[in-house]
Design an enzyme around this catalytic site. Structure first.
Site, PDB file in Angstrom:
ATOM      1  N   GLY A   2     -13.585  46.443  59.007  1.00 61.99           N
ATOM      2  CA  GLY A   2     -12.542  46.914  59.921  1.00 61.99           C
ATOM      3  C   GLY A   2     -12.235  48.385  59.683  1.00 61.99           C
ATOM      4  N   LEU A  13      -9.497  49.943  58.578  1.00 62.23           N
ATOM      5  CA  LEU A  13      -8.843  50.281  57.309  1.00 62.23           C
ATOM      6  C   LEU A  13      -9.780  50.013  56.127  1.00 62.23           C
ATOM      7  CD1 LEU A  13      -6.413  51.267  55.766  1.00 62.23           C
ATOM      8  CD2 LEU A  13      -5.438  48.965  55.890  1.00 62.23           C
ATOM      9  N   ALA A  67      -7.512  40.904  59.345  1.00 58.84           N
ATOM     10  CA  ALA A  67      -6.491  40.314  60.219  1.00 58.84           C
ATOM     11  C   ALA A  67      -7.124  39.953  61.554  1.00 58.84           C
ATOM     12  CB  ALA A  67      -5.354  41.321  60.457  1.00 58.84           C
ATOM     13  N   TYR A  68      -6.430  39.082  62.272  1.00 55.00           N
ATOM     14  CA  TYR A  68      -6.772  38.844  63.675  1.00 55.00           C
ATOM     15  C   TYR A  68      -6.000  39.907  64.457  1.00 55.00           C
ATOM     16  CZ  TYR A  68      -7.457  36.499  68.131  1.00 55.00           C
ATOM     17  OH  TYR A  68      -7.830  36.200  69.416  1.00 55.00           O
ATOM     18  N   THR A 102       2.589  44.957  60.773  1.00 56.13           N
ATOM     19  CA  THR A 102       2.596  45.744  62.019  1.00 56.13           C
ATOM     20  C   THR A 102       4.001  46.055  62.535  1.00 56.13           C
ATOM     21  OG1 THR A 102       1.971  45.616  64.356  1.00 56.13           O
ATOM     22  CG2 THR A 102       2.325  43.549  63.265  1.00 56.13           C
ATOM     23  N   ASP A 103       4.100  47.148  63.284  1.00 55.54           N
ATOM     24  CA  ASP A 103       5.346  47.472  64.002  1.00 55.54           C
ATOM     25  C   ASP A 103       5.627  46.427  65.094  1.00 55.54           C
ATOM     26  OD1 ASP A 103       3.010  48.325  65.333  1.00 55.54           O
ATOM     27  OD2 ASP A 103       4.116  49.806  66.505  1.00 55.54           O
ATOM     28  N   TYR A 121       0.703  37.666  68.668  1.00 52.47           N
ATOM     29  CA  TYR A 121       0.150  38.413  67.526  1.00 52.47           C
ATOM     30  C   TYR A 121       1.292  38.826  66.586  1.00 52.47           C
ATOM     31  CZ  TYR A 121      -1.417  42.692  65.108  1.00 52.47           C
ATOM     32  OH  TYR A 121      -1.668  43.674  64.172  1.00 52.47           O
ATOM     33  N   LYS A 168       1.994  37.773  62.615  1.00 57.46           N
ATOM     34  CA  LYS A 168       2.095  38.766  61.539  1.00 57.46           C
ATOM     35  C   LYS A 168       3.441  38.619  60.825  1.00 57.46           C
ATOM     36  CE  LYS A 168      -0.578  41.771  60.774  1.00 57.46           C
ATOM     37  NZ  LYS A 168      -1.742  41.818  59.847  1.00 57.46           N
TER      38      LYS A 168
END
Ligand code: NAP
Length: 290
Positions: free
Chosen positions: A10, A12, A63-64, A104-105, A128, A132
């Protein structure tokens, strides 16, 4: 220290790999795994992998991440972003290791008119974001100490699919681009986030045993709409291409998006002395690489 990085294929994961490889970052031993070695959708695979592999720190970059598809693939998204974290937290506790998890935001509803603090109440508007948030909660519940959750926004890089790459691809396919101007966030250059994660691992305060589990917000400095971001990408590439500002309701998607997810980064900068670059300077760095 022996450090596991999941999600090696991915954005990151690749960014961390590049920094570790090119900078001789430290004498720590880094192991990078992808779905092939450690499939987070498979409970048995997770357990059997950690029966024979032990680490001091696990950095979960896997992550998905398909926000719209998650509305249809609910079970799979929930397994990877939530239930796998339950298993990982149990394993990390058993091995007396530490966990760094990326969130995530999108755990926020985006209705606030000021940057979100770590203590603000989450209220995800899409599936999503819900998965998370559930992942964050299960880590906090099972790991009162030795975990760090870093919430980031609008991640982009020189790798894979992301907004910057998509905009440059669409420029070749469409005479005029329509981009939403009523969703605001702070872009995060994956390489900056990767450096920050490596700095945290190297930090003496972080290495202390039984350090309380904390959530941190991280992104580049400044805020921007997707429309402004697209215009800046073209400007930096010297591309003259028409871009039209549109509203979210003119661009319907399967998953609802939060409006304003700018996050306050004081906590991470104060505790870890992390330097945060301005979003424009990091975009210049990223674009100069391809
Ligand atoms: N991208 C963004 O805009 C954004 C925004 C906010 C937060 N985040 C968070 O930031 C983190 C890193 O995001 P990213 O952009 O680097 O994500 P990414 O590029 O989509 O990479 C995610 C990686 O997870 C792997 N993965 C997916 N399902 C898996 C499974 N079942 N088992 C093992 N690995 C699996 C993928 O493997 P394959 O390569 O094999 O598919 C992929 O390499 C994630 O936690 C994400 O939620 C991202």
């Amino acid at each position: 220290m022996k450090i596991l990085i999941t999600g090696k294929n991915g954005q990151l994961g690749k960014s961390i790999h590049k920094i570790v490889n090119t900078n001789n970052f430290s004498s720590d031993e880094f192991i990078f795994v992808g779905r092939e070695e450690l499939d987070l959708s498979n409970k048995n695979n997770i357990n059997s992998y950690f029966e024979i592999n032990k680490f001091d720190v696990i950095v979960n970059c896997a992550a998905y991440t398909a926000v719209d598809k998650a509305e249809d693939e609910k079970d799979l998204a929930n397994q990877i972003n939530h239930l796998a974290l339950k298993q990982l937290a149990i394993i990390v506790n058993k091995h007396q290791a530490k966990l760094i998890h990326i969130s995530t935001d999108y755990v926020f509803d985006g209705e606030s008119n000021k940057p979100y603090l770590e203590t603000d109440a989450p209220n995800p508007v899409n599936f999503y974001g819900k998965t998370k948030l559930a992942g964050e909660k299960i880590i906090q519940e099972l790991m009162p100490t030795d975990a760090i959750i870093i919430r980031v926004s609008s991640l982009y890089s020189e790798y894979d699919k992301n907004f910057v790459k998509t905009i440059l691809r669409l420029e070749k396919e469409q005479n005029e681009l329509s981009v939403v101007d009523d969703q605001i966030s702070s872009p995060t250059y994956a390489s900056d986030l990767a450096c920050t994660i490596l700095e945290i691992i190297d930090n003496k305060d972080y290495q202390a045993k039984d350090r309380l589990t904390e959530i941190y917000h991280y992104s580049n400095k400044g805020e921007v709409s997707w429309y402004e971001f697209a215009k800046e990408i073209f400007k930096l590439k010297g591309i003259h291409h028409p871009v039209k500002a549109i509203k979210t309701k003119q661009y319907p998607t399967a998953a609802q998006r939060p409006k304003n997810t700018t996050m306050n980064k004081d906590k991470i900068t104060n505790e870890f002395n992390v330097k945060i670059h301005d979003w424009k300077s990091s975009l210049i760095t990223c674009i100069s690489l391809w």
